[in-house]
Write a protein that holds these residues in place. Sequence first.
Motif, mmCIF file in Angstrom:
data_model
loop_
_atom_site.group_PDB
_atom_site.id
_atom_site.type_symbol
_atom_site.label_atom_id
_atom_site.label_comp_id
_atom_site.label_asym_id
_atom_site.label_seq_id
_atom_site.Cartn_x
_atom_site.Cartn_y
_atom_site.Cartn_z
ATOM 1 N N THR A 1 0.840 -1.030 0.149
ATOM 2 C CA THR A 1 -0.204 -0.034 0.094
ATOM 3 C C THR A 1 1.061 1.323 -0.182
ATOM 4 O O THR A 1 1.961 1.310 0.767
ATOM 5 C CB THR A 1 -0.897 -0.061 1.245
ATOM 6 O OG1 THR A 1 -1.290 -1.409 1.506
ATOM 7 C CG2 THR A 1 -2.060 0.973 1.070
ATOM 8 N N GLN A 2 0.376 2.087 -0.869
ATOM 9 C CA GLN A 2 1.383 3.422 -0.775
ATOM 10 C C GLN A 2 0.479 4.478 -0.269
ATOM 11 O O GLN A 2 -0.517 4.723 -0.713
ATOM 12 C CB GLN A 2 1.560 3.777 -2.435
ATOM 13 C CG GLN A 2 2.384 2.596 -3.328
ATOM 14 C CD GLN A 2 3.695 3.089 -3.522
ATOM 15 O OE1 GLN A 2 3.674 3.927 -4.465
ATOM 16 N NE2 GLN A 2 4.699 2.492 -2.902
ATOM 17 N N LEU A 3 1.158 5.155 0.599
ATOM 18 C CA LEU A 3 0.218 6.121 1.571
ATOM 19 C C LEU A 3 0.966 7.280 1.679
ATOM 20 O O LEU A 3 2.158 7.470 1.464
ATOM 21 C CB LEU A 3 0.159 5.507 2.976
ATOM 22 C CG LEU A 3 -0.392 4.076 3.121
ATOM 23 C CD1 LEU A 3 -0.096 3.832 4.631
ATOM 24 C CD2 LEU A 3 -1.748 4.321 2.829
ATOM 25 N N VAL A 4 -0.037 8.510 1.624
ATOM 26 C CA VAL A 4 0.516 9.689 1.684
ATOM 27 C C VAL A 4 0.266 10.199 3.303
ATOM 28 O O VAL A 4 -0.690 9.778 3.813
ATOM 29 C CB VAL A 4 -0.373 10.896 0.834
ATOM 30 C CG1 VAL A 4 0.265 12.276 1.111
ATOM 31 C CG2 VAL A 4 -0.243 10.588 -0.663
ATOM 32 N N ASN A 5 1.538 10.378 4.058
ATOM 33 C CA ASN A 5 1.314 10.665 5.214
ATOM 34 C C ASN A 5 1.351 12.237 5.656
ATOM 35 O O ASN A 5 2.194 12.810 5.272
ATOM 36 C CB ASN A 5 2.542 10.118 6.122
ATOM 37 C CG ASN A 5 2.367 8.377 6.060
ATOM 38 O OD1 ASN A 5 1.237 7.876 6.351
ATOM 39 N ND2 ASN A 5 3.405 7.721 5.640
ATOM 40 N N PHE A 6 0.465 12.814 6.216
ATOM 41 C CA PHE A 6 0.270 14.320 6.712
ATOM 42 C C PHE A 6 0.741 14.405 8.258
ATOM 43 O O PHE A 6 -0.017 13.785 8.887
ATOM 44 C CB PHE A 6 -1.050 14.608 6.533
ATOM 45 C CG PHE A 6 -1.435 14.311 4.947
ATOM 46 C CD1 PHE A 6 -1.426 15.606 4.265
ATOM 47 C CD2 PHE A 6 -2.222 13.172 4.499
ATOM 48 C CE1 PHE A 6 -1.764 15.334 2.735
ATOM 49 C CE2 PHE A 6 -2.607 13.234 3.046
ATOM 50 C CZ PHE A 6 -2.377 14.175 2.213
ATOM 51 N N PHE A 7 1.255 15.575 8.054
ATOM 52 C CA PHE A 7 1.742 15.941 9.497
ATOM 53 C C PHE A 7 1.648 17.504 9.684
ATOM 54 O O PHE A 7 1.740 18.480 8.620
ATOM 55 C CB PHE A 7 3.238 15.899 9.753
ATOM 56 C CG PHE A 7 3.655 14.363 9.503
ATOM 57 C CD1 PHE A 7 3.526 13.360 10.576
ATOM 58 C CD2 PHE A 7 3.991 13.901 8.162
ATOM 59 C CE1 PHE A 7 3.922 12.143 10.275
ATOM 60 C CE2 PHE A 7 4.361 12.445 8.106
ATOM 61 C CZ PHE A 7 4.204 11.832 9.074
ATOM 62 N N ASP A 8 0.960 17.913 10.752
ATOM 63 C CA ASP A 8 0.590 19.241 11.123
ATOM 64 C C ASP A 8 1.825 19.907 12.059
ATOM 65 O O ASP A 8 2.362 19.121 13.042
ATOM 66 C CB ASP A 8 -0.688 19.024 12.126
ATOM 67 C CG ASP A 8 -1.567 20.331 11.991
ATOM 68 O OD1 ASP A 8 -1.258 21.177 11.206
ATOM 69 O OD2 ASP A 8 -2.388 19.917 12.506
ATOM 70 N N VAL A 9 2.447 20.938 11.421
ATOM 71 C CA VAL A 9 3.413 21.487 12.310
ATOM 72 C C VAL A 9 3.042 22.958 12.754
ATOM 73 O O VAL A 9 2.692 23.670 12.096
ATOM 74 C CB VAL A 9 4.736 21.668 11.448
ATOM 75 C CG1 VAL A 9 6.037 22.108 12.013
ATOM 76 C CG2 VAL A 9 5.139 20.498 10.664
ATOM 77 N N HIS A 10 3.276 23.070 14.181
ATOM 78 C CA HIS A 10 3.001 24.263 14.738
ATOM 79 C C HIS A 10 4.147 24.780 15.232
ATOM 80 O O HIS A 10 4.962 24.375 15.980
ATOM 81 C CB HIS A 10 2.014 23.862 16.065
ATOM 82 C CG HIS A 10 1.082 23.050 15.825
ATOM 83 N ND1 HIS A 10 -0.298 23.503 15.730
ATOM 84 C CD2 HIS A 10 0.916 21.524 15.869
ATOM 85 C CE1 HIS A 10 -1.283 22.448 15.432
ATOM 86 N NE2 HIS A 10 -0.430 21.460 15.752
ATOM 87 N N THR A 11 4.292 26.239 14.622
ATOM 88 C CA THR A 11 5.428 26.814 15.265
ATOM 89 C C THR A 11 5.114 28.224 15.766
ATOM 90 O O THR A 11 4.085 28.709 15.464
ATOM 91 C CB THR A 11 6.514 27.123 13.953
ATOM 92 O OG1 THR A 11 5.915 28.263 13.069
ATOM 93 C CG2 THR A 11 6.780 25.924 13.106
#
Length: 203
Positions: free
Chosen positions: A55-65
Amino acid sequence: MRTTFITSAADVGQFPQVDGAEFAFLGRSNVGKSTLLNALVNAKVARTSRTPGRTQLVNFFDVHTGRGDFTLADLPGYGYARAPKDVQRQWAPLIEAYLRNRQPLVAALLLLDVRRDLSDDDRSLFEWLSRDVAPRGVRIELVGTKADKLSKSRQKPAMVSLARALGVTADAVHLTSATHRAGLDGLLAHLQGLAHSAPASEC
Ligand SMILES: Nc1nc2c(ncn2[C@@H]2O[C@H](COP(=O)(O)OP(=O)(O)O)[C@@H](O)[C@H]2O)c(=O)[nH]1
Ligand SMILES: [Mg+2]
């Protein structure tokens, strides 16, 4: 800075709704996408060096700065010779749909290993991005990875030849080493600048 995992998406319908700018990490398998993402945010959020699965997945991350929030998307790599054929075929439609349509996308970071020659896949992806994705306002940011694997004196020539192969100047390439934490502050500041100047968008 605080980074949190949002979701893994196997198809377009699973892409999350986000506020603000998004940046995508693109490049062949093993070029260092997940490692660079982790190094930039100084956290181990993206999984590294796993053999690409079915399975090919797109992984999303939230960055708070302190200077605002943005999203990072770790895209599946291409060119993994031992990947099953169905996985290789799956890559293009998912990534193409993402790059063509993803509204919050401000820049696609195309990662290139400074020790290696451009692959045909690297070149055709860059040409396709320039022709079909850049016109909708998505920037293409070239990032050289694994600079630490070359001696200082060989880094500049390697950058110049990569840049020449793409028809750009060497100063268009961000040189990084995740391992030595080189070039990361500059790249992060650059992304934050782009995030600030991007119009607010919702997915
Ligand atoms: N020496 C060195 N190795 C790196 C660097 N970045 C990634 N790697 C290694 O390259 C391999 C692939 O990295 P990974 O981030 O999983 O690549 P991806 O498939 O593009 O996500 C791993 O063994 C990493 O430790 C770097 O800046 N320097
Ligand atoms: Mg990865």
